[in-house]
Design a protein around this motif. Structure first.
Motif, PDB file in Angstrom:
ATOM      1  N   VAL A   1     -64.757 -48.383 -47.527  1.00  0.00           N
ATOM      2  CA  VAL A   1     -63.884 -48.410 -46.237  1.00  0.00           C
ATOM      3  C   VAL A   1     -64.130 -47.303 -44.999  1.00  0.00           C
ATOM      4  O   VAL A   1     -64.386 -47.844 -44.099  1.00  0.00           O
ATOM      5  N   VAL A   2     -64.014 -46.140 -45.781  1.00  0.00           N
ATOM      6  CA  VAL A   2     -64.303 -45.097 -44.714  1.00  0.00           C
ATOM      7  C   VAL A   2     -65.690 -45.004 -44.135  1.00  0.00           C
ATOM      8  O   VAL A   2     -66.081 -44.734 -42.956  1.00  0.00           O
ATOM      9  N   ARG A   3     -66.669 -45.378 -45.025  1.00  0.00           N
ATOM     10  CA  ARG A   3     -67.965 -45.349 -44.461  1.00  0.00           C
ATOM     11  C   ARG A   3     -68.046 -46.656 -43.561  1.00  0.00           C
ATOM     12  O   ARG A   3     -68.675 -46.531 -42.326  1.00  0.00           O
ATOM     13  N   VAL A   4     -67.654 -47.928 -43.758  1.00  0.00           N
ATOM     14  CA  VAL A   4     -67.753 -48.739 -42.712  1.00  0.00           C
ATOM     15  C   VAL A   4     -66.890 -48.380 -41.270  1.00  0.00           C
ATOM     16  O   VAL A   4     -67.451 -48.761 -40.341  1.00  0.00           O
ATOM     17  N   LEU A   5     -65.894 -47.911 -41.474  1.00  0.00           N
ATOM     18  CA  LEU A   5     -65.300 -47.558 -40.421  1.00  0.00           C
ATOM     19  C   LEU A   5     -65.931 -46.367 -39.461  1.00  0.00           C
ATOM     20  O   LEU A   5     -66.137 -46.750 -38.317  1.00  0.00           O
ATOM     21  N   VAL A   6     -66.452 -45.578 -40.124  1.00  0.00           N
ATOM     22  CA  VAL A   6     -67.366 -44.546 -39.423  1.00  0.00           C
ATOM     23  C   VAL A   6     -68.377 -45.179 -38.942  1.00  0.00           C
ATOM     24  O   VAL A   6     -68.591 -44.664 -37.522  1.00  0.00           O
ATOM     25  N   ALA A   7     -69.060 -46.063 -39.318  1.00  0.00           N
ATOM     26  CA  ALA A   7     -70.357 -46.564 -39.045  1.00  0.00           C
ATOM     27  C   ALA A   7     -69.842 -47.746 -37.676  1.00  0.00           C
ATOM     28  O   ALA A   7     -70.497 -47.369 -36.583  1.00  0.00           O
ATOM     29  N   ALA A   8     -68.625 -48.403 -37.672  1.00  0.00           N
ATOM     30  CA  ALA A   8     -68.257 -49.050 -36.759  1.00  0.00           C
ATOM     31  C   ALA A   8     -67.790 -48.082 -35.558  1.00  0.00           C
ATOM     32  O   ALA A   8     -68.493 -48.455 -34.281  1.00  0.00           O
ATOM     33  N   LEU A   9     -67.332 -46.963 -35.715  1.00  0.00           N
ATOM     34  CA  LEU A   9     -67.052 -45.947 -34.733  1.00  0.00           C
ATOM     35  C   LEU A   9     -68.119 -45.479 -34.044  1.00  0.00           C
ATOM     36  O   LEU A   9     -68.345 -45.554 -32.651  1.00  0.00           O
ATOM     37  N   PHE A  10     -69.213 -45.170 -34.720  1.00  0.00           N
ATOM     38  CA  PHE A  10     -70.613 -44.506 -34.054  1.00  0.00           C
ATOM     39  C   PHE A  10     -71.343 -45.841 -33.489  1.00  0.00           C
ATOM     40  O   PHE A  10     -72.034 -45.504 -32.398  1.00  0.00           O
ATOM     41  N   ILE A  11     -71.195 -47.062 -34.053  1.00  0.00           N
ATOM     42  CA  ILE A  11     -72.119 -47.969 -33.273  1.00  0.00           C
ATOM     43  C   ILE A  11     -71.292 -48.268 -32.041  1.00  0.00           C
ATOM     44  O   ILE A  11     -72.186 -48.598 -30.871  1.00  0.00           O
ATOM     45  N   GLY A  12     -69.910 -48.343 -31.680  1.00  0.00           N
ATOM     46  CA  GLY A  12     -69.177 -48.428 -30.585  1.00  0.00           C
ATOM     47  C   GLY A  12     -69.714 -47.097 -29.712  1.00  0.00           C
ATOM     48  O   GLY A  12     -69.933 -47.481 -28.565  1.00  0.00           O
TER      49      GLY A  12
ATOM     50  N   LEU B   1     -76.600 -44.875 -33.143  1.00  0.00           N
ATOM     51  CA  LEU B   1     -76.715 -46.346 -33.543  1.00  0.00           C
ATOM     52  C   LEU B   1     -77.561 -46.121 -34.707  1.00  0.00           C
ATOM     53  O   LEU B   1     -77.322 -47.088 -35.811  1.00  0.00           O
ATOM     54  N   VAL B   2     -78.595 -45.689 -34.706  1.00  0.00           N
ATOM     55  CA  VAL B   2     -79.607 -45.747 -35.837  1.00  0.00           C
ATOM     56  C   VAL B   2     -78.586 -45.156 -37.457  1.00  0.00           C
ATOM     57  O   VAL B   2     -78.782 -45.830 -38.340  1.00  0.00           O
ATOM     58  N   CYS B   3     -77.899 -44.081 -37.345  1.00  0.00           N
ATOM     59  CA  CYS B   3     -77.437 -43.548 -38.182  1.00  0.00           C
ATOM     60  C   CYS B   3     -76.192 -44.377 -38.765  1.00  0.00           C
ATOM     61  O   CYS B   3     -75.690 -44.450 -39.838  1.00  0.00           O
ATOM     62  N   ALA B   4     -75.577 -45.053 -37.912  1.00  0.00           N
ATOM     63  CA  ALA B   4     -74.534 -46.019 -38.282  1.00  0.00           C
ATOM     64  C   ALA B   4     -75.011 -47.170 -39.178  1.00  0.00           C
ATOM     65  O   ALA B   4     -74.355 -47.508 -40.052  1.00  0.00           O
ATOM     66  N   VAL B   5     -76.158 -47.368 -38.760  1.00  0.00           N
ATOM     67  CA  VAL B   5     -76.895 -48.480 -39.414  1.00  0.00           C
ATOM     68  C   VAL B   5     -77.341 -47.857 -41.030  1.00  0.00           C
ATOM     69  O   VAL B   5     -76.775 -48.725 -42.103  1.00  0.00           O
ATOM     70  N   LEU B   6     -77.774 -46.855 -40.955  1.00  0.00           N
ATOM     71  CA  LEU B   6     -78.175 -46.174 -42.269  1.00  0.00           C
ATOM     72  C   LEU B   6     -76.687 -45.925 -43.076  1.00  0.00           C
ATOM     73  O   LEU B   6     -76.918 -45.842 -44.380  1.00  0.00           O
TER      74      LEU B   6
END
Length: 159
Positions: free
Chosen positions: A17-28, A62-67
């Motif tokens: 969950v933390v990983r997905v939330l952090v990824a969403a934050l960095f995508i935004g 963006l790239v790191c959020a996907v990774l």
């Protein structure tokens, strides 16, 4: 009866969950930077490094959020994003005055070094948690090196 015992640490739902939330934050954040939202343009103008840095940071985010969404690359992405958060924290501390990021009516949101510092801690935690899943630094890499096939004598002969 044959029992197989896994040496992999189970991933908790909290870590996912933390990983997905952090990824969403960095995508935004990456999308806002690349879209040229006026607040992002002004933040990078105050920093004085030029708008090329806004594009570089946005693409990296963006790239790191996907990774971050791929278990094998979480550690690599978290380390790269940690570098960005370290730079953001240092920059905001060096500037010293609050940078206005967004104004909604009478409410003004300013950039604070606390936010990237907290994200830095979270990212370091993710990098550590997923380090064994990363092929080039985890257990998999050590296993591959230890069990690498040794070339035979006939492979050394010129053809």
């Amino acid at each position: 009866m044959h029992t197989v015992v896994s040496t992999r640490a189970p991933r908790s739902r909290i870590a996912v969950v933390v990983r997905v939330l952090v990824a969403a934050l960095f995508i935004g954040a990456g999308v806002l930077k690349l879209a040229g939202v006026p607040s992002m343009v002004s933040v990078f103008a105050v920093v004085g490094a030029g708008q090329w840095l806004r594009y570089a940071v946005g693409i990296t985010e963006l790239v790191c959020a996907v990774l971050l969404l791929t278990p094998h690359f979480v550690s690599i992405a978290a380390v790269l994003l940690s570098g960005i958060m370290l730079g953001a924290t240092a920059t905001q501390l060096a500037i010293g005055t609050p940078i206005r990021v967004l104004s909604i009516g009478r409410v003004t949101i300013t950039a604070s070094p606390i936010v990237p510092a907290i994200l830095l801690v979270v990212l370091v935690g993710l990098a550590w948690r997923y380090r064994s899943d990363t092929p080039i630094i985890g257990r998999n890499a050590r296993h591959q090196v230890a069990h690498a096939r040794k070339p035979t004598d006939h492979e050394y002969e010129p053809s």
